[in-house]
Design a protein around this motif. Structure first.
Motif, PDB file in Angstrom:
ATOM      1  N   ARG A  65       9.391 -15.943 -24.280  1.00 24.66           N
ATOM      2  CA  ARG A  65       9.758 -14.426 -24.226  1.00 24.66           C
ATOM      3  C   ARG A  65       8.674 -13.741 -23.084  1.00 24.66           C
ATOM      4  O   ARG A  65       8.888 -12.920 -22.405  1.00 24.66           O
ATOM      5  N   THR A  66       7.348 -14.279 -23.149  1.00 19.76           N
ATOM      6  CA  THR A  66       6.404 -13.572 -22.163  1.00 19.76           C
ATOM      7  C   THR A  66       6.474 -13.915 -20.780  1.00 19.76           C
ATOM      8  O   THR A  66       6.392 -13.165 -20.033  1.00 19.76           O
ATOM      9  N   ALA A  67       6.825 -15.360 -20.599  1.00 17.88           N
ATOM     10  CA  ALA A  67       6.933 -15.815 -19.238  1.00 17.88           C
ATOM     11  C   ALA A  67       7.968 -14.973 -18.088  1.00 17.88           C
ATOM     12  O   ALA A  67       7.664 -14.689 -17.246  1.00 17.88           O
ATOM     13  N   PRO A  68       9.263 -14.448 -18.650  1.00 19.46           N
ATOM     14  CA  PRO A  68      10.095 -13.843 -17.927  1.00 19.46           C
ATOM     15  C   PRO A  68       9.582 -12.499 -17.674  1.00 19.46           C
ATOM     16  O   PRO A  68       9.864 -11.913 -16.462  1.00 19.46           O
ATOM     17  N   LEU A  69       8.753 -11.783 -18.335  1.00 22.38           N
ATOM     18  CA  LEU A  69       8.134 -10.472 -18.243  1.00 22.38           C
ATOM     19  C   LEU A  69       7.271 -10.375 -17.247  1.00 22.38           C
ATOM     20  O   LEU A  69       6.723  -9.341 -16.734  1.00 22.38           O
ATOM     21  N   ALA A  70       6.427 -11.657 -17.142  1.00 19.43           N
ATOM     22  CA  ALA A  70       5.073 -11.621 -16.499  1.00 19.43           C
ATOM     23  C   ALA A  70       5.551 -11.207 -15.105  1.00 19.43           C
ATOM     24  O   ALA A  70       4.611 -10.277 -14.447  1.00 19.43           O
ATOM     25  N   GLY A  71       6.479 -11.690 -14.083  1.00 17.63           N
ATOM     26  CA  GLY A  71       6.801 -11.549 -12.931  1.00 17.63           C
ATOM     27  C   GLY A  71       7.118  -9.801 -12.922  1.00 17.63           C
ATOM     28  O   GLY A  71       6.721  -9.281 -11.908  1.00 17.63           O
ATOM     29  N   LEU A  72       8.009  -9.611 -13.925  1.00 17.13           N
ATOM     30  CA  LEU A  72       8.145  -7.922 -13.806  1.00 17.13           C
ATOM     31  C   LEU A  72       7.147  -7.343 -14.094  1.00 17.13           C
ATOM     32  O   LEU A  72       6.995  -6.040 -13.196  1.00 17.13           O
ATOM     33  N   VAL A  73       6.298  -7.383 -14.862  1.00 19.38           N
ATOM     34  CA  VAL A  73       4.913  -6.657 -15.078  1.00 19.38           C
ATOM     35  C   VAL A  73       4.133  -6.330 -13.710  1.00 19.38           C
ATOM     36  O   VAL A  73       3.811  -5.468 -13.265  1.00 19.38           O
TER      37      VAL A  73
END
Lengths: 228, 89
Positions: free
Chosen positions: A38-46
């Motif tokens: 769940r965290t991994a895909p959001l890291a690039g976005l953040v």
């Protein structure tokens, strides 16, 4: 708040560089635990969101502007360790590709705008979350409070560094008053952007928001309890 | 309630970031930021020196920066997750 080369003397810059390196090393270890499906895909976005948003300086009056720093936003969305890594990548790219922030001041900038805002933003978020009702709708307001105060605290941390290794001898009291004053206003913008960003993701996919996990876990327990 | 897919959310979010970087940055305030203004008012602005970077903010350069940040973070995440899974194995 990007510090250029020359504001702080060499020993201070070396020291902040060392602190930043230790901070990143700790974050690399911690992020391995945070980075799940769940965290991994959001890291690039953040990271991209913080980078893009930092280009947009907003006016705060008296011929002064400010921009998002992003510590509370990143920590609440992907966790404090991953959040610090995302911000550090942003500061390195800004420094090397865009000459935004000095090269010898890179450690200072990672310390002030990364480590300080992540630690203060995340700590205040957790405290606020403990006080507010345990609901998903409270995640964005709690993040906003962390964001609001993280900016003046980071500006005060700059004053602390300037007291140790400032280039020009000036009144530290006046410097502190001016820095905290203007950065309290910038903190309001930081809180607003953080509220909107965290709030929009929490509205559609609360399960992706790292800081919402304790609330969601509790909700699941309550539902399971009610089903019995 | 239909659930927004993770992929859709990330793609939409990055599209917003690209729009902000490419177009929104035109509307950014040109006033000095908090620290720059304070350094001018308190007499230490002249101590600061600047270096040259290959890019400037806004327009396509902003987009280049967004892509660079995204690429570095993706590689970092991939590396850290590989380490994580090999630790657990």
């Amino acid at each position: 708040m990007h510090v250029p080369d020359g504001f702080l003397d060499a020993p201070t810059s070396v020291a902040t560089g060392a602190v930043a390196a230790v901070g990143i090393a700790i974050a690399l270890r911690g992020a391995r635990r945070e980075l799940d499906d769940r965290t991994a895909p959001l890291a690039g976005l953040v990271a991209t969101f913080v980078f893009a948003t930092q280009m947009i300086n907003f006016p705060v009056g008296a011929g002064t502007s400010g921009h998002l720093l992003g510590g509370a936003l990143a920590a609440v969305l992907v966790g404090p360790y991953t959040g610090l890594l995302c911000l550090s990548v942003v500061f390195v790219v800004q420094c090397l590709l865009f000459a935004d922030g000095g090269i010898t001041a890179l450690g200072t900038n990672i310390l002030l705008m990364g480590i300080v805002t992540v630690v203060v933003g995340w700590a205040l978020f957790k405290i606020t979350q403990a006080v507010l009702p345990k609901r998903v709708s409270m995640v964005a307001p709690a993040a906003a409070i962390g964001a609001l105060l993280s900016v003046p605290v980071a500006s005060l941390a700059f004053v602390g560094l300037y007291a140790v290794g400032g280039s020009v001898d000036i009144s530290l009291g006046a410097l502190a008053t001016a820095m905290v004053g203007v950065h309290t206003l910038i903190g309001i913008g930081e809180a607003l952007i953080t509220f909107l960003a965290v709030g929009s993701i929490a509205a559609v996919r609360p399960d992706l928001v790292y800081g919402a996990r304790p609330v969601l876990a509790q909700r699941t327990l309550v539902l399971k309890g009610a089903a019995r | 309630m239909t659930k927004v897919s993770t992929r859709w959310l990330v793609v939409a979010g990055i599209a917003v970031a690209l729009l902000v970087a490419g177009i929104g940055s035109r509307y950014a305030s040109g006033d000095p930021d908090g620290l720059t203004k304070v350094s001018q008012d308190h007499g230490f602005a002249s101590a600061g020196t600047s270096h040259d970077g290959p890019f400037a903010y806004g327009g396509w350069s902003g987009v280049v920066g967004v892509v660079a940040v995204l690429a570095i973070v993706l590689v970092l995440v991939l590396f850290l997750r590989r380490r994580r899974s090999s630790d657990e194995a």
